[in-house]
Design an enzyme around this catalytic site. Structure first.
Site, PDB file in Angstrom:
ATOM      1  CE1 TYR A  54      -4.304   0.268  -0.390  1.00 50.53           C
ATOM      2  CE2 TYR A  54      -4.359  -1.847   1.443  1.00 50.53           C
ATOM      3  CZ  TYR A  54      -4.973  -0.980   0.205  1.00 50.53           C
ATOM      4  OH  TYR A  54      -6.209  -1.202  -0.015  1.00 50.53           O
ATOM      5  CD  GLU A  56      -3.456   4.105   1.209  1.00 46.87           C
ATOM      6  OE1 GLU A  56      -2.207   3.707   1.235  1.00 46.87           O
ATOM      7  OE2 GLU A  56      -4.534   3.476   1.423  1.00 46.87           O
ATOM      8  CG  ASP A 199      -9.170   9.860 -23.625  1.00 46.83           C
ATOM      9  OD1 ASP A 199      -8.263   9.241 -23.954  1.00 46.83           O
ATOM     10  OD2 ASP A 199     -10.236   9.364 -23.363  1.00 46.83           O
ATOM     11  CB  THR A 225      -5.443   3.512 -21.385  1.00 48.20           C
ATOM     12  OG1 THR A 225      -5.693   3.425 -22.937  1.00 48.20           O
ATOM     13  CG2 THR A 225      -6.728   3.771 -21.177  1.00 48.20           C
ATOM     14  CE  LYS A 228      -8.112   2.054 -25.220  1.00 50.31           C
ATOM     15  NZ  LYS A 228      -8.232   2.708 -23.776  1.00 50.31           N
ATOM     16  NE  ARG A 234      -7.469  -3.957 -18.976  1.00 49.80           N
ATOM     17  CZ  ARG A 234      -8.074  -4.064 -20.317  1.00 49.80           C
ATOM     18  NH1 ARG A 234      -7.450  -5.107 -20.842  1.00 49.80           N
ATOM     19  NH2 ARG A 234      -8.872  -3.380 -20.718  1.00 49.80           N
TER      20      ARG A 234
HETATM   21  N1  DSN Z   1     -12.824  -0.084 -24.358  1.00 56.73           N
HETATM   22  C1  DSN Z   1     -11.985   0.691 -24.836  1.00 56.73           C
HETATM   23  C2  DSN Z   1     -12.118   0.855 -26.242  1.00 56.73           C
HETATM   24  O1  DSN Z   1     -12.125  -0.227 -26.938  1.00 56.73           O
HETATM   25  O2  DSN Z   1     -11.942   1.649 -27.016  1.00 56.73           O
HETATM   26  C3  DSN Z   1     -11.970   2.090 -24.537  1.00 56.73           C
HETATM   27  O3  DSN Z   1     -12.266   2.364 -23.059  1.00 56.73           O
END
Ligand code: DSN
Length: 414
Positions: A54, A56, A199, A225, A228, A234
């Site tokens: 942990y 924080e 984003d 994120t 991707k 993730r």
């Molecule tokens: N689920 C993702 C996507 O497929 O674009 C975005 O959060």
């Protein structure tokens, strides 16, 4: 590759499901535009003892003891991601893109404030103000759309911004294939006194690998994120100008999250390190080449490409217009053929999200496993054969055998 001996000995059903997923990923074509496959080093980091801890707070200023090494890895992740994107400030604690966006809203907005965000069916994301989400109940989201040719009309956007007077103007998408004019977008936000936010979740890896231009110099806040095109674990991250640093950090913790997931932060540090290497630039460039090759083949086969063309890692295809097959049918038939992708709503789709008019096809994962232009041609033809099958199981299992053979030449993990 890890053999997961301890898991096998202690929990049969869990181990069997894991083996099943490993086989599915190795033997199938992964074309979900938001997915990728991480390196074994990233997997090692995710399975590490940092999951026990942990932490924080932030490096040098935590609420619990025993932080010698958590501080090391979080600082490593922050330094690397700042270098990767040339950012003034970075927060690597968001657990996901949704929590990164929520923290960005919490840092900049008061209840009732107006936000301009892209409409979901035109490529925007659920977290950009879709009515079913919590932020849409707290803030007033106004949605902008794309034009018939797939572009954004920035004069129209400016007129909308002048009329609605947003506190925040949000760019970015999850199902859109064209390049945004970052400079114009941010200058409109400035003109109307709004904070600018991008984003970049889908294209973060393409930007890190210099295959696409970067929004970071232009926007006050950039969220992403890490799993991707960036090919990490993730998770989420926030980059911002120094002026927003304190507000962003406070909004992430204690604003919307508790203890950060330190195993995930270790894995982020590892992935950012990988993205800083020259090989990653070659990867990002190949993703663009592959997406164009796939598009070319689909056009040859007579498919209707949504938004006119692709300028990133994904394609939107109108399967109803092209083959009289709905998105739901296409996804189900392709699953039987060993090809994973997702049904997707198209701009102002008359069919709705559960059985929309099209599919989204992305190349990040197949590019990671080494596939190039010739394989893109094969993939388009395999998808076409599945969509022409009428759902016939024998035809689909024949395609599955071809998919398996193709995948065997491009192992993910050795
Ligand atoms: N689920 C993702 C996507 O497929 O674009 C975005 O959060």
């Amino acid at each position: 590759m890890n053999t997961y001996r301890s898991l096998r000995e202690s929990d049969g059903p869990a181990y069997d499901a894991l083996r099943g997923e490993m086989k599915r990923e190795e033997e199938g074509l992964e074309l979900i535009a938001s997915e990728n496959t991480v390196s074994e080093a990233v997997l090692d980091a995710l399975g590490s003892v940092f999951t026990n801890k942990y932490s924080e707070g932030y490096p040098g200023n935590r609420y619990y003891g025993g932080q010698d090494f958590t501080d090391v890895i979080e600082t490593l992740a922050i330094d690397r991601v700042k270098r990767l994107f040339g950012a003034e400030h970075a927060n690597v604690q968001p657990l996901s893109g949704a929590s990164a966006n929520l923290a960005a809203y919490a840092a900049t907005l008061s209840p009732g404030d107006t936000v301009l965000g892209m409409d979901l069916s035109h490529g925007g994301h659920l977290t950009h103000g879709h009515p079913v989400t919590l932020p849409a109940k707290v803030f007033r989201f106004v949605r902008y759309k794309t034009e018939a040719d797939g572009t954004i009309d920035y004069d129209k956007l400016e007129a909308l911004a002048k009329k609605e007077k947003p506190k925040l103007m949000l760019a970015g998408f999850s199902s859109y294939t064209r390049q945004l004019d970052y400079e114009r977008f941010a200058s409109i936000a400035k003109k109307v006194g709004a904070i600018s936010m991008m984003d970049m979740a889908h294209i973060a890896g393409m930007i890190a690998g210099k295959a696409l231009p970067s929004p970071v110099p232009f926007f006050d806040i950039v969220t992403a994120t890490t799993h991707k095109t960036l090919r990490g674990p993730r998770g989420g991250l926030i980059l911002c100008k120094e002026a927003y640093a304190k507000a962003i950090d406070k909004a992430v913790f204690p604003g919307v999250q508790g203890g950060p997931h330190m195993h995930m932060i270790l894995a982020k540090a590892v992935a950012f390190g990988e993205a800083l290497r020259p090989e990653f630039r070659r990867y990002a460039k190949q993703v663009l080449v592959n997406a164009k090759a796939l598009e070319k083949e689909f056009l040859k086969l007579g498919y209707e490409i949504v938004f006119g063309k692709t300028e990133n890692h994904m394609l939107l295809i109108d399967t109803v217009k092209s083959r009289n097959v709905t998105g739901k049918e296409a996804q189900a038939w392709l699953d039987l053929a060993g090809i994973s992708l997702n049904k997707n709503v198209l701009p102002d789709d008359p069919r709705g999200p559960l059985d929309p008019s099209g599919i989204r096809v992305g190349v990040p994962a197949v590019t990671t496993r080494g596939m190039k232009v010739p394989e893109m041609r094969t993939i388009a033809r395999l998808i076409d054969a599945a969509l022409r099958s009428g759902g016939d199981e024998k035809t689909l299992s024949g395609i599955r055998r071809q998919v398996k053979m193709l995948c065997k030449t491009f192992p993910i993990y050795r």
